[in-house]
Motif scaffolding. Structure first.
Motif, PDB file in Angstrom:
ATOM      1  N   ARG A 150      53.838 -26.778  71.266  1.00 60.93           N
ATOM      2  CA  ARG A 150      53.171 -26.648  72.563  1.00 60.93           C
ATOM      3  C   ARG A 150      52.927 -28.010  73.201  1.00 60.93           C
ATOM      4  O   ARG A 150      53.092 -28.187  74.411  1.00 60.93           O
ATOM      5  CB  ARG A 150      51.843 -25.898  72.405  1.00 60.93           C
ATOM      6  CG  ARG A 150      51.171 -25.538  73.723  1.00 60.93           C
ATOM      7  CD  ARG A 150      49.741 -25.085  73.508  1.00 60.93           C
ATOM      8  NE  ARG A 150      48.882 -26.185  73.085  1.00 60.93           N
ATOM      9  CZ  ARG A 150      48.325 -27.063  73.921  1.00 60.93           C
ATOM     10  NH1 ARG A 150      48.528 -26.981  75.223  1.00 60.93           N
ATOM     11  NH2 ARG A 150      47.566 -28.036  73.447  1.00 60.93           N
ATOM     12  N   LEU A 151      52.544 -28.982  72.374  1.00 63.08           N
ATOM     13  CA  LEU A 151      52.252 -30.323  72.875  1.00 63.08           C
ATOM     14  C   LEU A 151      53.505 -31.086  73.280  1.00 63.08           C
ATOM     15  O   LEU A 151      53.477 -31.899  74.209  1.00 63.08           O
ATOM     16  CB  LEU A 151      51.518 -31.132  71.798  1.00 63.08           C
ATOM     17  CG  LEU A 151      50.077 -30.760  71.507  1.00 63.08           C
ATOM     18  CD1 LEU A 151      49.611 -31.450  70.224  1.00 63.08           C
ATOM     19  CD2 LEU A 151      49.171 -31.127  72.681  1.00 63.08           C
ATOM     20  N   GLY A 152      54.604 -30.837  72.565  1.00 56.12           N
ATOM     21  CA  GLY A 152      55.807 -31.652  72.762  1.00 56.12           C
ATOM     22  C   GLY A 152      55.902 -32.771  71.754  1.00 56.12           C
ATOM     23  O   GLY A 152      56.518 -33.812  72.019  1.00 56.12           O
ATOM     24  N   GLU A 173      60.002 -23.481  67.230  1.00 56.12           N
ATOM     25  CA  GLU A 173      60.888 -23.098  68.331  1.00 56.12           C
ATOM     26  C   GLU A 173      61.688 -24.292  68.834  1.00 56.12           C
ATOM     27  O   GLU A 173      62.696 -24.114  69.520  1.00 56.12           O
ATOM     28  CB  GLU A 173      60.070 -22.511  69.480  1.00 56.12           C
ATOM     29  CG  GLU A 173      59.303 -21.247  69.142  1.00 56.12           C
ATOM     30  CD  GLU A 173      58.451 -20.796  70.301  1.00 56.12           C
ATOM     31  OE1 GLU A 173      59.025 -20.514  71.378  1.00 56.12           O
ATOM     32  OE2 GLU A 173      57.208 -20.739  70.147  1.00 56.12           O
ATOM     33  N   ALA A 174      61.232 -25.478  68.527  1.00 52.31           N
ATOM     34  CA  ALA A 174      61.894 -26.707  68.962  1.00 52.31           C
ATOM     35  C   ALA A 174      62.719 -27.284  67.813  1.00 52.31           C
ATOM     36  O   ALA A 174      62.429 -27.033  66.637  1.00 52.31           O
ATOM     37  CB  ALA A 174      60.857 -27.733  69.417  1.00 52.31           C
ATOM     38  N   PRO A 175      63.728 -28.089  68.118  1.00 55.96           N
ATOM     39  CA  PRO A 175      64.457 -28.791  67.052  1.00 55.96           C
ATOM     40  C   PRO A 175      63.514 -29.692  66.263  1.00 55.96           C
ATOM     41  O   PRO A 175      62.593 -30.288  66.822  1.00 55.96           O
ATOM     42  CB  PRO A 175      65.488 -29.626  67.821  1.00 55.96           C
ATOM     43  CG  PRO A 175      65.614 -28.979  69.154  1.00 55.96           C
ATOM     44  CD  PRO A 175      64.269 -28.401  69.455  1.00 55.96           C
ATOM     45  N   LYS A 300      61.259 -30.082  76.922  1.00 53.06           N
ATOM     46  CA  LYS A 300      61.504 -28.895  77.751  1.00 53.06           C
ATOM     47  C   LYS A 300      60.680 -27.710  77.259  1.00 53.06           C
ATOM     48  O   LYS A 300      60.098 -26.957  78.070  1.00 53.06           O
ATOM     49  CB  LYS A 300      62.988 -28.532  77.756  1.00 53.06           C
ATOM     50  CG  LYS A 300      63.306 -27.347  78.670  1.00 53.06           C
ATOM     51  CD  LYS A 300      64.783 -27.001  78.671  1.00 53.06           C
ATOM     52  CE  LYS A 300      65.070 -25.882  79.675  1.00 53.06           C
ATOM     53  NZ  LYS A 300      64.273 -24.657  79.431  1.00 53.06           N
ATOM     54  N   LEU A 301      60.623 -27.521  75.933  1.00 54.20           N
ATOM     55  CA  LEU A 301      59.809 -26.427  75.390  1.00 54.20           C
ATOM     56  C   LEU A 301      58.343 -26.624  75.762  1.00 54.20           C
ATOM     57  O   LEU A 301      57.649 -25.673  76.145  1.00 54.20           O
ATOM     58  CB  LEU A 301      59.971 -26.347  73.872  1.00 54.20           C
ATOM     59  CG  LEU A 301      59.163 -25.243  73.185  1.00 54.20           C
ATOM     60  CD1 LEU A 301      59.618 -23.862  73.641  1.00 54.20           C
ATOM     61  CD2 LEU A 301      59.270 -25.362  71.660  1.00 54.20           C
ATOM     62  N   ASP A 304      57.975 -25.656  79.357  1.00 48.24           N
ATOM     63  CA  ASP A 304      58.075 -24.204  79.516  1.00 48.24           C
ATOM     64  C   ASP A 304      56.786 -23.512  79.085  1.00 48.24           C
ATOM     65  O   ASP A 304      56.319 -22.563  79.741  1.00 48.24           O
ATOM     66  CB  ASP A 304      59.248 -23.656  78.698  1.00 48.24           C
ATOM     67  CG  ASP A 304      60.606 -24.052  79.274  1.00 48.24           C
ATOM     68  OD1 ASP A 304      60.645 -24.523  80.427  1.00 48.24           O
ATOM     69  OD2 ASP A 304      61.618 -23.892  78.563  1.00 48.24           O
ATOM     70  N   LYS A 305      56.193 -23.976  77.997  1.00 48.63           N
ATOM     71  CA  LYS A 305      54.955 -23.376  77.512  1.00 48.63           C
ATOM     72  C   LYS A 305      53.800 -23.661  78.483  1.00 48.63           C
ATOM     73  O   LYS A 305      52.942 -22.799  78.726  1.00 48.63           O
ATOM     74  CB  LYS A 305      54.627 -23.879  76.105  1.00 48.63           C
ATOM     75  CG  LYS A 305      55.537 -23.282  75.034  1.00 48.63           C
ATOM     76  CD  LYS A 305      55.114 -23.691  73.644  1.00 48.63           C
ATOM     77  CE  LYS A 305      55.967 -22.974  72.598  1.00 48.63           C
ATOM     78  NZ  LYS A 305      55.754 -21.511  72.582  1.00 48.63           N
ATOM     79  N   LYS A 306      53.791 -24.858  79.035  1.00 47.81           N
ATOM     80  CA  LYS A 306      52.757 -25.183  80.021  1.00 47.81           C
ATOM     81  C   LYS A 306      52.893 -24.299  81.251  1.00 47.81           C
ATOM     82  O   LYS A 306      51.903 -23.766  81.777  1.00 47.81           O
ATOM     83  CB  LYS A 306      52.855 -26.658  80.412  1.00 47.81           C
ATOM     84  CG  LYS A 306      51.766 -27.102  81.381  1.00 47.81           C
ATOM     85  CD  LYS A 306      51.859 -28.595  81.666  1.00 47.81           C
ATOM     86  CE  LYS A 306      50.745 -29.022  82.624  1.00 47.81           C
ATOM     87  NZ  LYS A 306      50.811 -30.488  82.903  1.00 47.81           N
TER      88      LYS A 306
END
Length: 330
Positions: A150-152, A173-175, A300-301, A304-306
């Motif tokens: 969520r934070l990145g 969900e992220a690499p 990007k994730l 998108d979550k934000k």
């Protein structure tokens, strides 16, 4: 002994120019003995050192916190100074601390260092010690992965157990990245990555950044640039060209390969790979293109979550009930 003369010292501004480096992750590392004590404070002090170092040598060094920052710094012929935290014990079991670390510029966290946390197993769970505590990630550990997504903040799986690797790859969900690990099939230390995990990593879109520590390349104190090339080629063959990068471990290792003694040595490595049939496009991916792609996907994730209104996670587990030696406040 002055740090500049130490066997553990391989990075300086002169060497980085010879090595043609354009980005440097500094690891804010604190020892496992600080867990449940003053790990959070010590981590903040390490981050302060990184910030002061960057300011002192500006404009040669410049603070970067995004993929675009790295691209811009490269155009300006500056060295990007980025911060990672090596070891989840630096959180003190707090999602609020995780969020604060991100707010002050931390862009990856290694889930464990050389010790288990109350929510994740380190590589000590695997051979030769088989010192397993959780079997991977706990429920709270999986929450930490989701909050990092969520934070990145990039999830780093160097130092963790195979069980933790599997759980993180399933949840994230992220690499994910392995910031400084090599290929298990060529050197069977639990700090390296096995082929089935390499295959899972490719599906995740993640990245193994090859470590140059001799004990992880040849399982001995002696290695050469050819050993590093062999590990890079193995990961390329099993996971694919999009999933291999360079992690080195300079300034955190004391036995380096002959021909790759410090940060000035990267042209030697690339000459060997070029002579071995690598294309310019492949070398560009290895040199940093793959890492930039991973960082951009993580960002990007986050965005998108934000946009979707995903809120911060709010779990507050009480680890003191599980560990009587934990001296932090309830």
């Amino acid at each position: 002994m002055p740090w500049g003369c130490s066997h553990w010292s391989h990075t300086d501004l002169t060497g980085r120019k010879k090595g043609r480096r354009s980005a440097q992750f500094w690891a804010a590392y604190v020892p496992c003995e600080a867990q449940h004590r003053d790990a959070v404070q010590l981590t903040l002090e390490q981050i302060d050192v990184i910030k002061r170092l960057t300011d002192r040598y500006s404009p040669q060094l410049t603070t970067c916190t995004s993929a675009q920052d790295i691209i811009d710094a490269h155009k300006n012929q500056q060295l990007c100074s980025l911060t990672g935290v090596e070891g989840g014990h630096s959180l003190g079991g707090s999602l609020a601390v995780l969020r604060t670390l991100y707010a002050i510029g931390v862009r990856y966290m290694t889930l464990t260092s050389t010790c288990h946390t109350p929510w994740a197993d380190s590589s000590y769970a695997d051979a030769p010690t088989f010192n397993m505590k959780h079997g991977g990630l706990t429920i709270f550990g999986k929450t930490i992965i989701r909050e990092m997504n969520r934070l990145g903040m990039m999830v780093d799986l160097s130092h963790v157990s195979k069980g933790t690797m599997r759980d993180a790859l399933e949840v994230s969900e992220a690499p994910v990245i392995f910031s400084h690990s090599s290929a298990y099939e060529l050197c069977n230390t639990s700090r390296n990555v096995q082929d089935d995990i390499l295959q899972a990593l490719a599906k995740n879109g993640g990245l193994v950044m090859v470590n140059f520590y001799s004990k992880f390349l040849s399982c001995s104190d002696n290695s050469t640039v050819h050993d590093a090339v062999a590990h890079i080629n193995h990961i390329k063959r099993v996971a694919g060209i999009d999933h291999v990068g360079l992690g080195a471990g300079y300034d955190g290792i004391n036995y380096t390969p002959k021909g790759l003694e410090d940060v000035s040595s990267y042209p030697t490595l690339f000459a060997e790979l070029l002579g071995g049939g690598w294309t310019i496009d492949e070398l560009t991916k290895l040199a940093g293109g793959n890492f930039l792609r991973v960082m951009q996907q993580v960002e990007k994730l986050r965005d998108d979550k934000k946009a979707a209104g995903v809120k911060p996670f709010e779990d507050h587990p009480n680890f003191r009930t599980d560990d009587p030696y934990n001296c932090t406040s309830s």
